[in-house]
Scaffold this motif. Structure first.
Motif, PDB file in Angstrom:
ATOM      1  N   MET A   1     -15.194 -32.940  15.462  1.00  0.00           N
ATOM      2  CA  MET A   1     -16.638 -33.089  15.631  1.00  0.00           C
ATOM      3  C   MET A   1     -16.946 -34.482  16.162  1.00  0.00           C
ATOM      4  O   MET A   1     -16.258 -35.448  15.816  1.00  0.00           O
ATOM      5  N   GLN A   2     -18.010 -34.575  16.974  1.00  0.00           N
ATOM      6  CA  GLN A   2     -18.415 -35.848  17.535  1.00  0.00           C
ATOM      7  C   GLN A   2     -19.929 -35.977  17.469  1.00  0.00           C
ATOM      8  O   GLN A   2     -20.668 -34.994  17.477  1.00  0.00           O
ATOM      9  N   ALA A   3     -20.397 -37.228  17.391  1.00  0.00           N
ATOM     10  CA  ALA A   3     -21.826 -37.522  17.428  1.00  0.00           C
ATOM     11  C   ALA A   3     -21.996 -38.989  17.769  1.00  0.00           C
ATOM     12  O   ALA A   3     -21.073 -39.794  17.582  1.00  0.00           O
ATOM     13  N   ASP A   4     -23.179 -39.347  18.283  1.00  0.00           N
ATOM     14  CA  ASP A   4     -23.473 -40.765  18.473  1.00  0.00           C
ATOM     15  C   ASP A   4     -23.519 -41.468  17.124  1.00  0.00           C
ATOM     16  O   ASP A   4     -22.985 -42.564  16.956  1.00  0.00           O
ATOM     17  N   VAL A   5     -24.204 -40.816  16.163  1.00  0.00           N
ATOM     18  CA  VAL A   5     -24.459 -41.442  14.866  1.00  0.00           C
ATOM     19  C   VAL A   5     -24.165 -40.445  13.752  1.00  0.00           C
ATOM     20  O   VAL A   5     -24.499 -39.262  13.859  1.00  0.00           O
ATOM     21  N   ALA A   6     -23.556 -40.933  12.681  1.00  0.00           N
ATOM     22  CA  ALA A   6     -23.470 -40.183  11.432  1.00  0.00           C
ATOM     23  C   ALA A   6     -24.267 -40.947  10.392  1.00  0.00           C
ATOM     24  O   ALA A   6     -24.087 -42.157  10.217  1.00  0.00           O
ATOM     25  N   VAL A   7     -25.163 -40.244   9.709  1.00  0.00           N
ATOM     26  CA  VAL A   7     -25.930 -40.826   8.604  1.00  0.00           C
ATOM     27  C   VAL A   7     -25.382 -40.233   7.323  1.00  0.00           C
ATOM     28  O   VAL A   7     -25.436 -39.011   7.125  1.00  0.00           O
ATOM     29  N   VAL A   8     -24.853 -41.071   6.446  1.00  0.00           N
ATOM     30  CA  VAL A   8     -24.284 -40.612   5.179  1.00  0.00           C
ATOM     31  C   VAL A   8     -25.330 -40.802   4.091  1.00  0.00           C
ATOM     32  O   VAL A   8     -25.769 -41.920   3.820  1.00  0.00           O
ATOM     33  N   GLY A   9     -25.743 -39.693   3.456  1.00  0.00           N
ATOM     34  CA  GLY A   9     -26.738 -39.751   2.382  1.00  0.00           C
ATOM     35  C   GLY A   9     -27.875 -38.789   2.642  1.00  0.00           C
ATOM     36  O   GLY A   9     -28.492 -38.829   3.716  1.00  0.00           O
ATOM     37  N   ARG A  10     -28.163 -37.930   1.643  1.00  0.00           N
ATOM     38  CA  ARG A  10     -29.201 -36.909   1.805  1.00  0.00           C
ATOM     39  C   ARG A  10     -30.430 -37.202   0.942  1.00  0.00           C
ATOM     40  O   ARG A  10     -31.205 -36.302   0.628  1.00  0.00           O
ATOM     41  N   GLY A  11     -30.626 -38.458   0.533  1.00  0.00           N
ATOM     42  CA  GLY A  11     -31.859 -38.837  -0.131  1.00  0.00           C
ATOM     43  C   GLY A  11     -32.965 -39.035   0.891  1.00  0.00           C
ATOM     44  O   GLY A  11     -32.794 -38.781   2.097  1.00  0.00           O
ATOM     45  N   GLY A  12     -34.119 -39.518   0.428  1.00  0.00           N
ATOM     46  CA  GLY A  12     -35.250 -39.678   1.325  1.00  0.00           C
ATOM     47  C   GLY A  12     -34.958 -40.607   2.489  1.00  0.00           C
ATOM     48  O   GLY A  12     -35.305 -40.316   3.646  1.00  0.00           O
ATOM     49  N   VAL A  13     -34.310 -41.736   2.221  1.00  0.00           N
ATOM     50  CA  VAL A  13     -34.025 -42.703   3.283  1.00  0.00           C
ATOM     51  C   VAL A  13     -33.014 -42.143   4.273  1.00  0.00           C
ATOM     52  O   VAL A  13     -33.165 -42.315   5.489  1.00  0.00           O
ATOM     53  N   GLY A  14     -31.983 -41.450   3.789  1.00  0.00           N
ATOM     54  CA  GLY A  14     -31.001 -40.867   4.691  1.00  0.00           C
ATOM     55  C   GLY A  14     -31.597 -39.804   5.594  1.00  0.00           C
ATOM     56  O   GLY A  14     -31.340 -39.775   6.804  1.00  0.00           O
ATOM     57  N   LEU A  15     -32.392 -38.920   5.022  1.00  0.00           N
ATOM     58  CA  LEU A  15     -33.035 -37.871   5.822  1.00  0.00           C
ATOM     59  C   LEU A  15     -33.953 -38.472   6.877  1.00  0.00           C
ATOM     60  O   LEU A  15     -33.964 -38.046   8.039  1.00  0.00           O
ATOM     61  N   ALA A  16     -34.748 -39.483   6.478  1.00  0.00           N
ATOM     62  CA  ALA A  16     -35.651 -40.126   7.428  1.00  0.00           C
ATOM     63  C   ALA A  16     -34.874 -40.844   8.531  1.00  0.00           C
ATOM     64  O   ALA A  16     -35.284 -40.840   9.698  1.00  0.00           O
ATOM     65  N   THR A  17     -33.743 -41.456   8.168  1.00  0.00           N
ATOM     66  CA  THR A  17     -32.922 -42.134   9.174  1.00  0.00           C
ATOM     67  C   THR A  17     -32.422 -41.152  10.220  1.00  0.00           C
ATOM     68  O   THR A  17     -32.500 -41.410  11.430  1.00  0.00           O
ATOM     69  N   ALA A  18     -31.902 -40.020   9.777  1.00  0.00           N
ATOM     70  CA  ALA A  18     -31.385 -39.021  10.713  1.00  0.00           C
ATOM     71  C   ALA A  18     -32.481 -38.537  11.657  1.00  0.00           C
ATOM     72  O   ALA A  18     -32.269 -38.412  12.874  1.00  0.00           O
ATOM     73  N   LEU A  19     -33.652 -38.277  11.125  1.00  0.00           N
ATOM     74  CA  LEU A  19     -34.763 -37.822  11.958  1.00  0.00           C
ATOM     75  C   LEU A  19     -35.195 -38.896  12.946  1.00  0.00           C
ATOM     76  O   LEU A  19     -35.422 -38.630  14.132  1.00  0.00           O
ATOM     77  N   ALA A  20     -35.332 -40.137  12.466  1.00  0.00           N
ATOM     78  CA  ALA A  20     -35.807 -41.215  13.328  1.00  0.00           C
ATOM     79  C   ALA A  20     -34.819 -41.510  14.452  1.00  0.00           C
ATOM     80  O   ALA A  20     -35.218 -41.729  15.610  1.00  0.00           O
ATOM     81  N   LEU A  21     -33.529 -41.510  14.159  1.00  0.00           N
ATOM     82  CA  LEU A  21     -32.540 -41.812  15.195  1.00  0.00           C
ATOM     83  C   LEU A  21     -32.394 -40.658  16.172  1.00  0.00           C
ATOM     84  O   LEU A  21     -32.141 -40.866  17.366  1.00  0.00           O
ATOM     85  N   SER A  22     -32.558 -39.438  15.685  1.00  0.00           N
ATOM     86  CA  SER A  22     -32.562 -38.292  16.585  1.00  0.00           C
ATOM     87  C   SER A  22     -33.717 -38.389  17.575  1.00  0.00           C
ATOM     88  O   SER A  22     -33.560 -38.146  18.773  1.00  0.00           O
ATOM     89  N   ARG A  23     -34.875 -38.795  17.066  1.00  0.00           N
ATOM     90  CA  ARG A  23     -36.046 -38.946  17.945  1.00  0.00           C
ATOM     91  C   ARG A  23     -35.891 -40.126  18.890  1.00  0.00           C
ATOM     92  O   ARG A  23     -36.592 -40.194  19.901  1.00  0.00           O
TER      93      ARG A  23
END
Length: 421
Positions: A1-23
């Motif tokens: 598997m490959q990605a630009d970014v991996a965000v480790v953590g499914r708490g509020g900050v982790g979820l928001a990070t994944a969404l913000a970086l995707s955008r």
């Protein structure tokens, strides 16, 4: 598997990070198991006072309007008292005077997580329900070009990191974001130093119905029994509903915390009413009581080679100002902005890009840590007492400072401006 970014953590900050970086245009994979929902009480005991800046971030990633609005309470005013049971000379902070829609919004953790998870699914982000297990040795950067070397001297970092997951899979990424909390595996994997000290208190959390409406006011008392906060919750509806409903956060010395936890619900409600000077009248417990440890945590650097830390993985502060979660969301906003504004085609894990993020967060994190730790120490009943001859002078200086802030509209506006950023 490959990605630009991996965000480790499914708490509020982790979820928001994944969404913000995707955008921000980065292919982003979210790693980790979802947080277990607290379903033992009708109201989640974990609540957050989300600032206007946090609301702006959540709006930008399509989350704010997905919250259950019926379970969100605005805070339009805040009253802070210098002693338990006091009703005199409070510091009064007003959203109107500060020219903001609200000082904060009180949101349950499960309401926030539900909206964030829903946004992640809607955005179609890849999610791996496995725990991060480390960085593969062949790609591990060590600390050769870590954040501790301002000049960037040392061996060049590899073009990507290979993450190991507990299920055996591997994930190649150009940037790893650790949003996995105070016990961060990401932080440990890259060898960033972590210093933690325990406060001589525990935070007790419970919810109460109140005889009087809270009028969208957050209340706080400082004193020898610690720090007591009553945060507004949406009141019940229908016949027989109480006039108000609040969430209590009492940062109490350990001995008092033990005593409070051992009380019956009625006795605890009476004790909280007494400590609050009957500001909201009679109180009725509507939840269990839960205790959380209070710690001050700091990391040697928020970045390493191809790694950035956000949220509790990077800093822990005392909850007396209710800013811990907001500080984490501030990290998310800053990291997303830095990556969005990097030169076209520039590697998101580039050392210089990550250093911009670290510089952007250095002052806000240090200021919040200093403010919360300083206030806790000032009102810590277990601190070493000042010499008797100096006690009146110290008390007079504290009272003078309190009156100066209470009587200065400019000072209060500055304090609010810092809190809502």
């Amino acid at each position: 598997m490959q990605a630009d970014v991996a965000v480790v953590g499914r708490g509020g900050v982790g979820l928001a990070t994944a969404l913000a970086l995707s955008r921000a245009g980065l292919s982003t994979t979210l790693v980790g198991a979802p947080l277990a929902a607290d379903a033992a009480d009708p109201w989640d005991l974990r609540v957050f006072a989300l600032s206007p800046a946090t609301r702006a971030l959540l709006e930008s990633i399509g989350v704010w309007h997905a919250l259950d609005a019926a379970r969100v309470a605005p805070v339009y005013d805040m009253r802070v008292f210098p002693a338990f049971g006091s009703d005199r000379d409070p510091l009064h902070f007003s959203a109107y005077e500060a020219r903001v829609d609200a000082l904060a919004w009180i949101v349950e953790q499960r309401n926030l997580l539900r909206a964030l998870e829903q946004a992640v699914r809607f955005a179609g982000l890849p999610v791996v329900d496995e725990r991060f297990d480390g960085i593969h040795a062949d790609s591990a950067p060590g600390q050769s070009a870590a954040a501790t070397t301002p000049s960037g001297a040392g061996a060049l970092p590899p073009p990507s990191l290979t993450l190991r997951l507990e299920g055996g899979r591997r994930l190649d990424v150009r940037l790893l974001v650790g949003a996995d909390g105070a016990g961060s595996r990401v932080r440990d994997a890259v060898g960033l130093g972590w210093t933690v000290s325990d406060y001589p208190q525990r935070a007790l959390v419970a919810h109460f119905d109140t005889e009087r409406p809270h009028r969208d006011i957050a209340w706080q008392w400082f004193g020898t029994d610690g720090i007591l906060a009553l945060l507004p919750l949406p009141a019940g509806e229908g016949p027989g509903a109480a006039a108000g409903r609040v969430s209590m956060v009492w940062s109490a010395p350990h001995e008092l915390a033990d005593a409070l936890q051992a009380m019956s619900p009625d006795a605890l409600a009476a004790r909280v009413r007494e400590a609050a000077g009957s500001a909201l009248g009679a109180m009725t417990a509507i939840s269990r009581v839960e205790a959380f440890p209070l710690r001050l945590g700091r990391v040697s650097s928020m970045i390493a080679s191809r790694v950035a830390l956000v949220g509790d993985a990077a800093h822990l502060v005392h909850p007396l100002a209710g800013q811990g979660m907001n500080l984490g969301f501030g990290d998310v906003a800053a990291l997303a902005q830095v990556l969005r504004e990097r030169d076209p085609g520039r590697d998101p894990g580039d050392r210089l890009v990550l250093r911009r993020y670290a510089r952007a967060r250095a002052e806000p994190v240090a200021a919040m840590r200093t403010a919360t730790d300083g206030l806790q120490r000032l009102f810590d009943p277990t601190r070493r007492p000042v010499p008797q001859a100096l006690a009146p002078l110290v008390e007079s200086m504290v009272a003078l400072g309190w009156r100066a802030v209470a009587g200065s509209g400019w000072l209060k506006r500055q304090l609010v401006a810092q809190a809502v950023r």
